[in-house]
Design a protein around this motif. Sequence first.
Motif, PDB file in Angstrom:
ATOM      1  N   GLY A  66      32.522  30.992  89.192  1.00 26.68           N
ATOM      2  CA  GLY A  66      33.853  31.225  89.742  1.00 26.68           C
ATOM      3  C   GLY A  66      34.925  31.558  88.718  1.00 26.68           C
ATOM      4  O   GLY A  66      36.107  31.534  89.035  1.00 26.68           O
ATOM      5  N   HIS A  67      34.482  31.889  87.478  1.00 27.14           N
ATOM      6  CA  HIS A  67      35.453  32.136  86.411  1.00 27.14           C
ATOM      7  C   HIS A  67      35.252  33.508  85.772  1.00 27.14           C
ATOM      8  O   HIS A  67      34.191  34.104  85.888  1.00 27.14           O
ATOM      9  CB  HIS A  67      35.331  31.058  85.328  1.00 27.14           C
ATOM     10  N   CYS A 113      41.458  32.885  82.653  1.00 25.33           N
ATOM     11  CA  CYS A 113      40.614  33.096  83.830  1.00 25.33           C
ATOM     12  C   CYS A 113      41.591  33.446  84.944  1.00 25.33           C
ATOM     13  O   CYS A 113      42.502  32.658  85.235  1.00 25.33           O
ATOM     14  CB  CYS A 113      39.842  31.819  84.147  1.00 25.33           C
ATOM     15  N   MET A 166      43.604  27.384  82.857  1.00 23.41           N
ATOM     16  CA  MET A 166      42.364  27.926  82.285  1.00 23.41           C
ATOM     17  C   MET A 166      42.688  29.122  81.397  1.00 23.41           C
ATOM     18  O   MET A 166      42.657  30.280  81.818  1.00 23.41           O
ATOM     19  CB  MET A 166      41.374  28.305  83.389  1.00 23.41           C
ATOM     20  N   HIS A 206      42.378  30.955  87.823  1.00 20.59           N
ATOM     21  CA  HIS A 206      42.774  29.598  87.428  1.00 20.59           C
ATOM     22  C   HIS A 206      43.802  29.554  86.297  1.00 20.59           C
ATOM     23  O   HIS A 206      43.924  28.530  85.618  1.00 20.59           O
ATOM     24  CB  HIS A 206      41.534  28.780  87.032  1.00 20.59           C
TER      25      HIS A 206
HETATM   26 CU   LIG Z   1      38.412  29.844  86.192  1.00 21.92          CU
END
Ligand SMILES: [Cu+2]
Length: 145
Positions: free
Chosen positions: A62-63, A99, A107, A102
């Motif tokens: 998910g990143h 990211c 992140m 996020h």
């Molecule tokens: Cu992320």
Amino acid sequence: MTFAFRAALAASAIALVAVPASAKQHQVKMLNNGASGLMVFEPAFLKVAPGDSVKFLATQKGHNAEIVAGMTPGPGFKGKINEEIVVTFSKEGLYGYKCLPHTGMGMVGLVQVGKPVNKGSATAAAAKLPGLGKKRMTALLAQAK
Ligand SMILES: [Cu+2]
């Protein structure tokens, strides 16, 4: 000196020229939950030599890793979600990355290549990051010397 030994010496000399012996590949994990909190790159601050590369590992899903606008002395990079990318840093300076989903949760990460020649413009660009992203990037920039 035998012919075979001389040939071996010549071959090793060529290998030294062809391959930059000191270039290293570093690794950064993309994590939901790391030693320093939720949604982190690990390690978030990395100091490398010009010519080194960094592999961004999709350790947890998910990143992505992509450059923060204005936080690079040269070309940036942009990985897709879940994509492992290898970035070679040939130009000296600070590379701030995030990211995308996020960033506001903090992140973000920073790679210092050689000397932090673009620290002023990188600091100005970091001030535009949202929420915890700005806070963590400011702390990372303080480590860049
Ligand atoms: Cu992320």
